[in-house]
Scaffold this motif. Structure first.
Motif, mmCIF file in Angstrom:
data_model
loop_
_atom_site.group_PDB
_atom_site.id
_atom_site.type_symbol
_atom_site.label_atom_id
_atom_site.label_comp_id
_atom_site.label_asym_id
_atom_site.label_seq_id
_atom_site.Cartn_x
_atom_site.Cartn_y
_atom_site.Cartn_z
ATOM 1 N N VAL A 17 0.872 -1.218 -0.350
ATOM 2 C CA VAL A 17 0.163 -0.336 -0.085
ATOM 3 C C VAL A 17 0.760 1.401 -0.275
ATOM 4 N N THR A 18 2.413 0.702 -0.010
ATOM 5 C CA THR A 18 2.677 2.781 0.931
ATOM 6 C C THR A 18 3.802 2.375 -0.480
ATOM 7 N N GLY A 19 4.062 3.647 -1.172
ATOM 8 C CA GLY A 19 5.380 3.382 -1.710
ATOM 9 C C GLY A 19 6.816 4.389 -2.147
ATOM 10 N N SER A 48 12.683 -8.551 2.862
ATOM 11 C CA SER A 48 14.534 -8.312 2.485
ATOM 12 C C SER A 48 14.384 -6.988 1.933
ATOM 13 N N HIS A 49 15.176 -5.653 2.454
ATOM 14 C CA HIS A 49 15.188 -4.792 2.099
ATOM 15 C C HIS A 49 16.311 -3.905 1.980
ATOM 16 N N TYR A 121 11.781 -6.461 -7.452
ATOM 17 C CA TYR A 121 12.673 -6.573 -8.160
ATOM 18 C C TYR A 121 12.662 -7.051 -9.172
ATOM 19 N N LYS A 122 11.904 -8.070 -9.423
ATOM 20 C CA LYS A 122 11.706 -8.641 -10.708
ATOM 21 C C LYS A 122 9.919 -8.740 -10.885
ATOM 22 N N PRO A 139 6.969 -0.938 -8.174
ATOM 23 C CA PRO A 139 7.092 -2.022 -7.430
ATOM 24 C C PRO A 139 8.716 -1.992 -6.493
ATOM 25 N N LYS A 140 9.523 -0.729 -7.493
ATOM 26 C CA LYS A 140 10.639 -0.946 -6.725
ATOM 27 C C LYS A 140 11.017 0.943 -5.694
ATOM 28 N N ASN A 141 9.549 1.021 -5.851
ATOM 29 C CA ASN A 141 9.578 1.772 -4.545
ATOM 30 C C ASN A 141 8.418 1.839 -3.767
#
Length: 161
Positions: A17-19, A48-49, A121-122, A139-141
């Protein structure tokens, strides 16, 4: 079963929900695991971050037979198992064999075990766009901190290693 799907849906929506994450590339990937017991369902999510940038989420959810509306120890026939599995897979089709996503269901002595993975990331952004709320389309953010705050507000606690 709708209660199960609603809970999983809320958790997955909270996940994405967050970006507001940062795009960093050369930093160490860290993992944190959070657990919850919600109405008898055992839930575990590993994040994982890199800093505040969420990279991947792996969730395992075990729903006891009573949660599914059956008696503890009750053995389900194959047709019932198939029906429940199809309902879960239909609800979360974005995860089933997608690029950067996976969904597995299996019945154990404890109940229905659902394992979902999203590698942000994929994953194909257009395929998971319905999961990205809060105005985010990338999705990468996704903010790790905001995602964790959402999970904690639903009763998740950090698992001590």
């Amino acid at each position: 079963m709708k209660r199960v799907l609603s809970l999983v849906g809320v958790l997955l929506l909270a996940l994405l929900v967050t970006g507001c994450g940062n795009s960093t590339s050369e930093e160490k990937v860290e993992k944190d695991t959070y657990v919850a017991d919600i109405e008898g369902a055992q839930l575990e999510a590993t994040f994982s971050h890199v800093g505040d940038n969420l990279r991947k989420v792996e969730q395992t959810m075990v729903y006891p037979m009573s949660y599914l509306g059956y008696e503890e120890g009750e053995k389900l026939d194959d047709a019932t198992k198939k029906k429940l599995t199809e309902q879960v897979e239909a609800q979360y089709s974005e995860y089933k064999d997608g690029e950067g996503t996976s969904l597995e269901t299996k019945f154990t002595d404890d109940g229905l075990e659902l394992t979902m993975t999203v590698d942000l990331y994929k994953a194909d952004a257009s395929a998971i766009s319905s999961l990205l709320g809060g105005g985010s389309t990338d999705p990468k953010n996704i903010s790790y901190k905001e995602t964790i705050a959402d999970f904690e507000s639903q009763g998740f606690k950090k698992k001590e290693s």
